[in-house]
Design an enzyme around this catalytic site. Structure first.
Site, PDB file in Angstrom:
ATOM      1  N   LYS A  54       2.662   5.290  -6.611  1.00 26.66           N
ATOM      2  CA  LYS A  54       2.857   6.346  -7.621  1.00 26.66           C
ATOM      3  C   LYS A  54       3.737   7.450  -7.051  1.00 26.66           C
ATOM      4  O   LYS A  54       4.645   7.947  -7.715  1.00 26.66           O
ATOM      5  CB  LYS A  54       1.505   6.931  -8.046  1.00 26.66           C
ATOM      6  CG  LYS A  54       0.742   6.029  -8.995  1.00 26.66           C
ATOM      7  CD  LYS A  54      -0.699   6.481  -9.164  1.00 26.66           C
ATOM      8  CE  LYS A  54      -1.471   5.403  -9.914  1.00 26.66           C
ATOM      9  NZ  LYS A  54      -2.915   5.545  -9.800  1.00 26.66           N
ATOM     10  N   GLN A  98      -7.507   9.383  -8.982  1.00 27.77           N
ATOM     11  CA  GLN A  98      -7.611   7.928  -8.791  1.00 27.77           C
ATOM     12  C   GLN A  98      -9.067   7.487  -8.895  1.00 27.77           C
ATOM     13  O   GLN A  98      -9.955   8.077  -8.272  1.00 27.77           O
ATOM     14  CB  GLN A  98      -7.016   7.560  -7.423  1.00 27.77           C
ATOM     15  CG  GLN A  98      -6.943   6.076  -7.137  1.00 27.77           C
ATOM     16  CD  GLN A  98      -5.943   5.327  -8.014  1.00 27.77           C
ATOM     17  OE1 GLN A  98      -4.944   5.879  -8.462  1.00 27.77           O
ATOM     18  NE2 GLN A  98      -6.203   4.055  -8.277  1.00 27.77           N
ATOM     19  N   ASP A 121      -3.701  10.304 -17.629  1.00 28.07           N
ATOM     20  CA  ASP A 121      -4.465   9.050 -17.666  1.00 28.07           C
ATOM     21  C   ASP A 121      -5.020   8.791 -19.069  1.00 28.07           C
ATOM     22  O   ASP A 121      -5.517   7.700 -19.340  1.00 28.07           O
ATOM     23  CB  ASP A 121      -5.662   9.180 -16.708  1.00 28.07           C
ATOM     24  CG  ASP A 121      -5.595   8.202 -15.555  1.00 28.07           C
ATOM     25  OD1 ASP A 121      -4.794   7.264 -15.623  1.00 28.07           O
ATOM     26  OD2 ASP A 121      -6.352   8.394 -14.598  1.00 28.07           O
TER      27      ASP A 121
END
Ligand code: GUN
Length: 295
Positions: A54, A98, A121
């Protein structure tokens, strides 16, 4: 019949290039530098690989990337304090924590603390609810990638019979909503569904997101259907060799029946980070009061 292979790697590279070009435009015309903050708690090797990827891809797209690595035993209050700081930081337009988090931390409390405008997200209840209501929302990246891959085969998904196997918050549920937005007819199946092979055999579009290696067999698939495999399962290699990555679909069987299919690796996995860049750019434009970017 042999299915055509959907090249997630190439489609993701093309999407990243379009994001990079839009990032260059907002920098030049609006002095806006989109920024993504990724928070990693602990040192799970798979999560570390994702976070590194990422970071690199965010920088390659011309955006600012902020990495925050915290020890496994970080307290929930310290993690909440970091999220508060990132929520207030004007250089940060996207925040991704995460998952999975260590058991000592209540994941829902952490997700709820993220500013919904920065929730790239798409997991905050505001965004999940807006998506379910058919309103504009930041949607989770993997389902967004699944829609793009499906549309690389079919320009319109309208009226198609789709089955989503799996009902997680990260994939199955938001994918159902995105498919409805595309006017597909959607069945959502899960571990308690009866006669999964028969349900799957009706579908023109099959999305497998259960996390069970090669669960979907070739004889479940309607001839000519499009198969999108979200699973990434690590199996031990033969004779103790290198681990083997397989999807939730028995590829070697399904490829003989489907019209088009994603490989594992090289399919959906490639799209998730590319869509994260799209969401970060969209969040940055929305926060800055600019029109939706052209990607
Ligand atoms: N872990 C595996 N996939 C994801 C994802 O899409 N988002 C987050 N936050 N964590 C993940």
């Amino acid at each position: 019949m042999t299915a055509s292979i959907i090249d997630g790697k190439a489609i993701a590279a093309e999407l990243r290039a379009r994001v990079a070009s839009e990032v260059a435009r907002v920098k030049r015309d609006h002095k806006l530098l989109p920024g993504l903050a990724v928070v990693l708690v602990g040192n799970d090797p798979a999560s570390e690989v994702y976070v590194r990827s990422k970071h690199k891809q965010t920088q390659d797209a011309g955006m600012a990337s902020f990495e925050h690595k915290l020890p496994t035993d970080v307290s929930q209050d310290d993690l909440l304090a970091l999220i508060g700081t990132l929520n207030r930081d004007p250089a940060v337009h996207g925040i991704l924590v995460q998952l999975p988090l260590p058991k000592s931390i209540h994941t829902e409390t952490i997700i709820n603390a993220i500013d919904p405008a920065k929730d790239v997200d798409g997991l905050h209840p505001n965004n999940a609810g807006r998506l379910a209501g058919g309103f504009a929302a930041l949607a989770p990246c993997t389902p967004l990638g699944c829609i793009i891959l499906s549309k690389s085969v079919h320009t319109s998904l309208e009226g198609m019979n789709a089955i989503v196997i799996g009902r997680s918050n990260l994939v199955g549920r938001p994918l159902l909503q995105l498919l409805l937005n595309e006017n597909a007819t959607v069945t959502i199946a899960h571990s308690r569904s009866r006669d999964l092979p028969k349900l799957t055999a009706r579908a023109d579009l099959v999305f497998a997101a259960v996390g069970k290696p090669e669960m979907v067999r070739g004889d479940w698939i309607k001839p000519g259907a499009t198969v999108i495999d979200v699973g990434i399962n690590r199996l031990p290699g033969a004779d103790g060799g290198k681990p083997r990555l397989v999807g939730d679909v028995a590829f070697h069987e399904a490829v003989k029946v489907a019209g088009a299919i994603t490989p594992v690796p090289g399919g959906v996995g490639q799209m998730t980070v590319a869509c994260l860049l799209v969401n970060t750019l969209r969040a940055a434009c929305a926060i800055a009061g600019l029109p939706k970017p052209g990607v």
